[in-house]
Scaffold this motif. Sequence first.
Motif, PDB file in Angstrom:
ATOM      1  N   PHE A   1       0.817  -1.209   0.000  1.00  0.00           N
ATOM      2  CA  PHE A   1       0.000   0.000   0.000  1.00  0.00           C
ATOM      3  C   PHE A   1       0.855   1.264   0.000  1.00  0.00           C
ATOM      4  N   GLY A   2       2.026   1.215   0.651  1.00  0.00           N
ATOM      5  CA  GLY A   2       2.919   2.365   0.623  1.00  0.00           C
ATOM      6  C   GLY A   2       3.459   2.632  -0.773  1.00  0.00           C
ATOM      7  N   ALA A   3       3.843   1.562  -1.477  1.00  0.00           N
ATOM      8  CA  ALA A   3       4.323   1.725  -2.859  1.00  0.00           C
ATOM      9  C   ALA A   3       3.204   2.243  -3.751  1.00  0.00           C
ATOM     10  N   ALA A   4       1.986   1.734  -3.561  1.00  0.00           N
ATOM     11  CA  ALA A   4       0.851   2.226  -4.348  1.00  0.00           C
ATOM     12  C   ALA A   4       0.583   3.699  -4.048  1.00  0.00           C
ATOM     13  N   ALA A   5       0.686   4.088  -2.784  1.00  0.00           N
ATOM     14  CA  ALA A   5       0.446   5.489  -2.420  1.00  0.00           C
ATOM     15  C   ALA A   5       1.496   6.411  -3.038  1.00  0.00           C
ATOM     16  N   VAL A   6       2.760   5.995  -3.009  1.00  0.00           N
ATOM     17  CA  VAL A   6       3.817   6.819  -3.599  1.00  0.00           C
ATOM     18  C   VAL A   6       3.604   6.965  -5.107  1.00  0.00           C
ATOM     19  N   LEU A   7       3.283   5.859  -5.790  1.00  0.00           N
ATOM     20  CA  LEU A   7       3.050   5.927  -7.232  1.00  0.00           C
ATOM     21  C   LEU A   7       1.813   6.759  -7.564  1.00  0.00           C
ATOM     22  N   ASP A   8       0.755   6.639  -6.746  1.00  0.00           N
ATOM     23  CA  ASP A   8      -0.451   7.445  -6.967  1.00  0.00           C
ATOM     24  C   ASP A   8      -0.179   8.925  -6.748  1.00  0.00           C
ATOM     25  N   PHE A   9       0.624   9.238  -5.747  1.00  0.00           N
ATOM     26  CA  PHE A   9       0.970  10.626  -5.481  1.00  0.00           C
ATOM     27  C   PHE A   9       1.721  11.222  -6.670  1.00  0.00           C
ATOM     28  N   GLY A  10       2.671  10.458  -7.188  1.00  0.00           N
ATOM     29  CA  GLY A  10       3.410  10.921  -8.368  1.00  0.00           C
ATOM     30  C   GLY A  10       2.535  11.010  -9.604  1.00  0.00           C
ATOM     31  N   ALA A  11       1.612  10.061  -9.762  1.00  0.00           N
ATOM     32  CA  ALA A  11       0.722  10.082 -10.930  1.00  0.00           C
ATOM     33  C   ALA A  11      -0.221  11.275 -10.889  1.00  0.00           C
ATOM     34  N   GLY A  12      -0.559  11.728  -9.693  1.00  0.00           N
ATOM     35  CA  GLY A  12      -1.416  12.907  -9.581  1.00  0.00           C
ATOM     36  C   GLY A  12      -0.756  14.154 -10.132  1.00  0.00           C
ATOM     37  N   PHE A  13       0.561  14.253  -9.984  1.00  0.00           N
ATOM     38  CA  PHE A  13       1.287  15.395 -10.521  1.00  0.00           C
ATOM     39  C   PHE A  13       1.566  15.260 -12.016  1.00  0.00           C
TER      40      PHE A  13
ATOM     41  N   SER B   1      -3.431  -4.477 -29.347  1.00  0.00           N
ATOM     42  CA  SER B   1      -3.886  -3.763 -28.163  1.00  0.00           C
ATOM     43  C   SER B   1      -2.716  -2.992 -27.547  1.00  0.00           C
ATOM     44  N   HIS B   2      -3.055  -2.016 -26.753  1.00  0.00           N
ATOM     45  CA  HIS B   2      -2.043  -1.148 -26.168  1.00  0.00           C
ATOM     46  C   HIS B   2      -1.713  -1.621 -24.765  1.00  0.00           C
ATOM     47  N   ALA B   3      -0.474  -1.527 -24.397  1.00  0.00           N
ATOM     48  CA  ALA B   3      -0.051  -1.882 -23.050  1.00  0.00           C
ATOM     49  C   ALA B   3      -0.533  -0.812 -22.076  1.00  0.00           C
ATOM     50  N   VAL B   4      -0.730  -1.233 -20.861  1.00  0.00           N
ATOM     51  CA  VAL B   4      -1.111  -0.302 -19.802  1.00  0.00           C
ATOM     52  C   VAL B   4       0.110   0.552 -19.464  1.00  0.00           C
ATOM     53  N   PRO B   5      -0.068   1.851 -19.240  1.00  0.00           N
ATOM     54  CA  PRO B   5       1.084   2.674 -18.832  1.00  0.00           C
ATOM     55  C   PRO B   5       1.741   2.098 -17.575  1.00  0.00           C
ATOM     56  N   ARG B   6       3.048   2.165 -17.528  1.00  0.00           N
ATOM     57  CA  ARG B   6       3.794   1.482 -16.461  1.00  0.00           C
ATOM     58  C   ARG B   6       3.411   1.953 -15.062  1.00  0.00           C
ATOM     59  N   ILE B   7       3.259   3.231 -14.869  1.00  0.00           N
ATOM     60  CA  ILE B   7       2.944   3.718 -13.525  1.00  0.00           C
ATOM     61  C   ILE B   7       1.555   3.247 -13.100  1.00  0.00           C
ATOM     62  N   LYS B   8       0.577   3.337 -14.002  1.00  0.00           N
ATOM     63  CA  LYS B   8      -0.769   2.881 -13.660  1.00  0.00           C
ATOM     64  C   LYS B   8      -0.779   1.389 -13.395  1.00  0.00           C
ATOM     65  N   GLY B   9      -0.096   0.609 -14.223  1.00  0.00           N
ATOM     66  CA  GLY B   9      -0.058  -0.830 -14.026  1.00  0.00           C
ATOM     67  C   GLY B   9       0.589  -1.227 -12.711  1.00  0.00           C
TER      68      GLY B   9
ATOM     69  N   GLU C   1      -1.709  -0.129  -9.667  1.00  0.00           N
ATOM     70  CA  GLU C   1      -2.875  -1.008  -9.532  1.00  0.00           C
ATOM     71  C   GLU C   1      -2.457  -2.403  -9.087  1.00  0.00           C
ATOM     72  N   ALA C   2      -1.305  -2.876  -9.546  1.00  0.00           N
ATOM     73  CA  ALA C   2      -0.814  -4.185  -9.110  1.00  0.00           C
ATOM     74  C   ALA C   2      -0.469  -4.162  -7.618  1.00  0.00           C
ATOM     75  N   PHE C   3       0.170  -3.095  -7.159  1.00  0.00           N
ATOM     76  CA  PHE C   3       0.488  -2.984  -5.726  1.00  0.00           C
ATOM     77  C   PHE C   3      -0.782  -2.906  -4.889  1.00  0.00           C
TER      78      PHE C   3
END
Length: 189
Positions: free
Chosen positions: A15-27, A163-171, A174-176
């Motif tokens: 959840f910490g890794a997901a939160a960090v990636l989500d925080f970065g994705a927001g910017f 088909s298109h691959a999922v963007p790395r940060i989103k993938g 969501e996996a985390f």
Amino acid sequence: MFRSWWIVAALVLFFGAAAVLDFGAGFRAKSLAVRMEAVAAFVLAAAMVIVGLGWAPFAAVPLGIVIGLVFVSFAVRIFLPGTGPEKAQPGALGRGSAFYGAVTAALSAWVLESAARSAASVTEHPAHQLGVIVADAIAALLMLFAAIGWLLATFAMPAESKSHAVPRIKGLREAFLAAGLAVALYAVS
């Protein structure tokens, strides 16, 4: 709340890794809809870090309100999809993404409720009923498959595929999140 140190470590890590990636994705997001989804996912992951640290019995109501607001934000996007110019862009968020977000928010609310009640009363805990144990185990297995699916959609897309691959940060985020929910559902069952 969680008695095993490895469960706490896995919950905080995922959840910490997901939160960090989500925080970065927001910017990094260019559209408002993608930014709102990243912020909602960040709030959800941060709330689940708090649950993983064992603070669910002490903050059940505020965390429940936060998870409820995240659920409502996804539910609004299910029933009122965007109609502006960003809807026509490739990679625009659709109802499927909003539905998946609502499901993860609902599962997070169930983990919060189970974690908060297990510390209060052992005999009246809903996880001590066979149907709930089986449902938690099946949901944990499905979220494990979801985490694997997100990783495969992100990194294992063949080059000749149309088909298109999922963007790395989103993938990755969501996996985390899915892996963290799988561990949390396993822990409360």
